[in-house]
Design a protein around this motif. Structure first.
Motif, short mmCIF file in Angstrom:
data_model
loop_
_atom_site.label_atom_id
_atom_site.label_comp_id
_atom_site.label_asym_id
_atom_site.label_seq_id
_atom_site.Cartn_x
_atom_site.Cartn_y
_atom_site.Cartn_z
N THR A 188 124.44 8.72 12.28
CA THR A 188 124.16 8.33 10.89
C THR A 188 122.85 8.95 10.45
O THR A 188 122.04 9.38 11.27
N ALA A 189 122.63 8.98 9.14
CA ALA A 189 121.41 9.60 8.65
C ALA A 189 120.96 8.98 7.34
O ALA A 189 121.78 8.48 6.56
N LYS A 190 119.68 9.01 7.13
CA LYS A 190 119.07 8.72 5.83
C LYS A 190 118.14 9.89 5.53
O LYS A 190 117.23 10.19 6.33
N GLN A 191 118.36 10.53 4.40
CA GLN A 191 117.63 11.75 4.11
C GLN A 191 117.33 11.83 2.61
O GLN A 191 118.13 12.35 1.84
N PRO A 192 116.21 11.28 2.17
CA PRO A 192 115.87 11.35 0.75
C PRO A 192 115.67 12.79 0.29
O PRO A 192 115.45 13.69 1.11
N THR A 193 115.74 13.00 -0.99
CA THR A 193 115.48 14.32 -1.55
C THR A 193 114.05 14.75 -1.23
O THR A 193 113.12 13.95 -1.33
N ARG A 194 113.88 16.00 -0.83
CA ARG A 194 112.53 16.47 -0.50
C ARG A 194 111.66 16.52 -1.75
O ARG A 194 112.14 16.75 -2.85
N VAL A 195 110.37 16.34 -1.52
CA VAL A 195 109.42 16.23 -2.64
C VAL A 195 108.44 17.39 -2.59
O VAL A 195 107.82 17.66 -1.55
N PHE A 196 108.31 18.11 -3.71
CA PHE A 196 107.37 19.22 -3.83
C PHE A 196 106.14 18.76 -4.62
O PHE A 196 106.27 18.16 -5.68
N THR A 197 104.95 19.04 -4.08
CA THR A 197 103.70 18.73 -4.78
C THR A 197 102.92 20.02 -4.98
O THR A 197 102.21 20.49 -4.07
N PRO A 198 103.04 20.64 -6.17
CA PRO A 198 102.32 21.90 -6.41
C PRO A 198 100.88 21.66 -6.82
O PRO A 198 100.57 20.72 -7.55
N ILE A 199 99.98 22.49 -6.32
CA ILE A 199 98.59 22.49 -6.78
C ILE A 199 98.24 23.93 -7.16
O ILE A 199 99.10 24.83 -7.09
N GLU A 200 96.99 24.18 -7.53
CA GLU A 200 96.65 25.49 -8.06
C GLU A 200 96.90 26.62 -7.06
O GLU A 200 97.45 27.66 -7.41
N LYS A 201 96.55 26.42 -5.81
CA LYS A 201 96.65 27.50 -4.83
C LYS A 201 97.89 27.45 -3.95
O LYS A 201 98.15 28.39 -3.18
N GLY A 202 98.66 26.37 -4.03
CA GLY A 202 99.81 26.29 -3.14
C GLY A 202 100.68 25.07 -3.43
O GLY A 202 100.58 24.43 -4.47
N THR A 203 101.53 24.75 -2.46
CA THR A 203 102.48 23.65 -2.61
C THR A 203 102.60 22.89 -1.30
O THR A 203 102.59 23.48 -0.22
N LEU A 204 102.70 21.57 -1.41
CA LEU A 204 103.01 20.71 -0.27
C LEU A 204 104.44 20.24 -0.40
O LEU A 204 104.86 19.73 -1.45
N LEU A 205 105.22 20.41 0.65
CA LEU A 205 106.62 19.97 0.69
C LEU A 205 106.74 18.86 1.71
O LEU A 205 106.32 19.00 2.86
N CYS A 206 107.33 17.75 1.28
CA CYS A 206 107.50 16.57 2.14
C CYS A 206 108.99 16.35 2.39
O CYS A 206 109.77 16.21 1.44
N MET A 207 109.40 16.33 3.67
CA MET A 207 110.82 16.19 4.04
C MET A 207 110.99 15.05 5.05
O MET A 207 110.95 15.25 6.26
N PRO A 208 111.19 13.81 4.57
CA PRO A 208 111.41 12.68 5.48
C PRO A 208 112.87 12.57 5.88
O PRO A 208 113.77 12.99 5.14
#
Length: 340
Positions: free
Chosen positions: A42-62
């Motif tokens: 079984t799995a639980k996999q929310p949609t990944r979240v992108f957080t862009p800032i001026e110089k780059g991006t943070l991607l969160c994948m729980p």
């Protein structure tokens, strides 16, 4: 609870294709909505979240994957794995002194009983390997298991960067490939990969494999049984006239131009069938796809859908958090065993 930190060097020592493919296959099974039996993960996999800032991006994948086994580690233990991959994209990193990778990632593994952090696993190599492993598993069920029992004589790799490289190594390490065609817009990159494959050939299932750098996509595709597209192009370069009727295509990666490598006449051919790793991911990242999706590959693995008997098959791989978590867990368990 002490937190274990696994570096990229340690991860490379722990990685092996049977283990990674096993973990990825369980991940592909887990995300299917219809449960066919009690043994299905079984799995639980929310949609990944992108957080862009001026110089780059943070991607969160729980993600969470439960009720699964890893036969390459322990046939009887049932795993339940909770984790999150954090990835940063900073385009200017390679220009620093000293340079750093533009993409950096770590997988955080937590206790499913208490929520305590138990491991931090560097994830650059894992991301590459699990993406290739998804293609290997899809190729197994969509091509190698066809009723006609086809042989994978020729593989074509289009795009010889990170994903093209690891797909070439993975396909040759796990299949008896006779010939591999390499194409890249900058030919020197294909030649560099060819040199590396020549050095690795003794580890391949067929050490006598022919490794050929081709000048055109058409030269690479015309006799190919399995094709990998791993570029970031926004315009098609692979057309129906270039490929055989019975060919399997692994289209790798997500993003705005994910499916632009393949021409419209491939998608609209009546013999073409499209499969994905995740329907949720496809709804988010393949919105403009002009052809219907047959099913998730996990439905075939679980026995809910039938494998194709022939024709053109396309596997669109977008990447999933549960793959990262399952592979991270597998390496964590292997590390603990080796440390005993």
């Amino acid at each position: 609870m002490s937190v274990i930190n696994l570096s990229e060097e340690q991860v490379l020592e722990l990685l092996d294709w049977p283990l990674v493919c096993d973990a990825v296959e369980q991940s592909l099974r887990s995300i299917c909505e219809t449960k066919v039996n009690e043994d299905q993960p079984t799995a639980k996999q929310p949609t990944r979240v992108f957080t862009p800032i001026e110089k780059g991006t943070l991607l969160c994948m729980p993600g969470f994957i439960g009720n699964y086994k890893l036969k390459n580690l322990n046939d009887s233990k049932v795993f339940n794995s909770l984790g999150c991959k954090l990835v940063t994209f900073f385009k200017g990193n390679h220009e620093l002194n000293p340079p750093k990778p533009n993409i950096l990632g770590n997988i955080f593994l937590f206790s499913e009983e208490t929520g305590e952090l138990k491991a931090i696993v560097q994830a650059s190599e894992i991301t590459a390997w699990r993406t290739a492993a998804a293609s290997l598993v899809a190729t197994k069920y969509l091509f190698s298991n066809r009723s006609s029992s086809p042989k994978m004589d020729t593989v074509a790799i289009f795009g010889c960067g990170v994903q093209g490289r690891i797909h070439a190594i993975g396909l040759c390490a796990t299949n008896s490939v006779d010939t591999i065609h390499l194409w890249n817009r900058t030919k020197s990159r294909a030649e560099a990969l060819a040199a590396e494959l020549n050095q690795l050939r003794q580890s391949f299932k067929n050490p006598n494999i022919k490794i050929i750098c081709v000048d055109t996509v058409e030269d690479g595709a015309k006799n190919a049984d399995v094709i990998v597209t791993g570029t970031s192009t926004s315009t098609p370069f692979l057309f129906r006239s270039m490929i055989k009727t019975n060919v399997h295509i692994n289209a790798v990666g997500a993003g705005q131009y994910h499916h632009n490598e393949l021409s419209e006449d491939i998608y609209t051919d009546p013999d073409t069938k499209i499969y994905v790793d995740s329907n949720d991911g496809a709804r988010s990242e393949l919105k403009t796809l002009i052809a219907p999706i047959v099913c998730e590959v996990g439905d075939i693995i679980n026995g809910r859908s039938t494998a194709p008997a022939g024709g053109i098959t396309i596997f669109h791989s977008m990447g999933m958090a549960v793959e990262d978590v399952a592979v991270g867990q597998a390496l964590f368990e292997k590390f603990k065993k080796k440390s005993q």
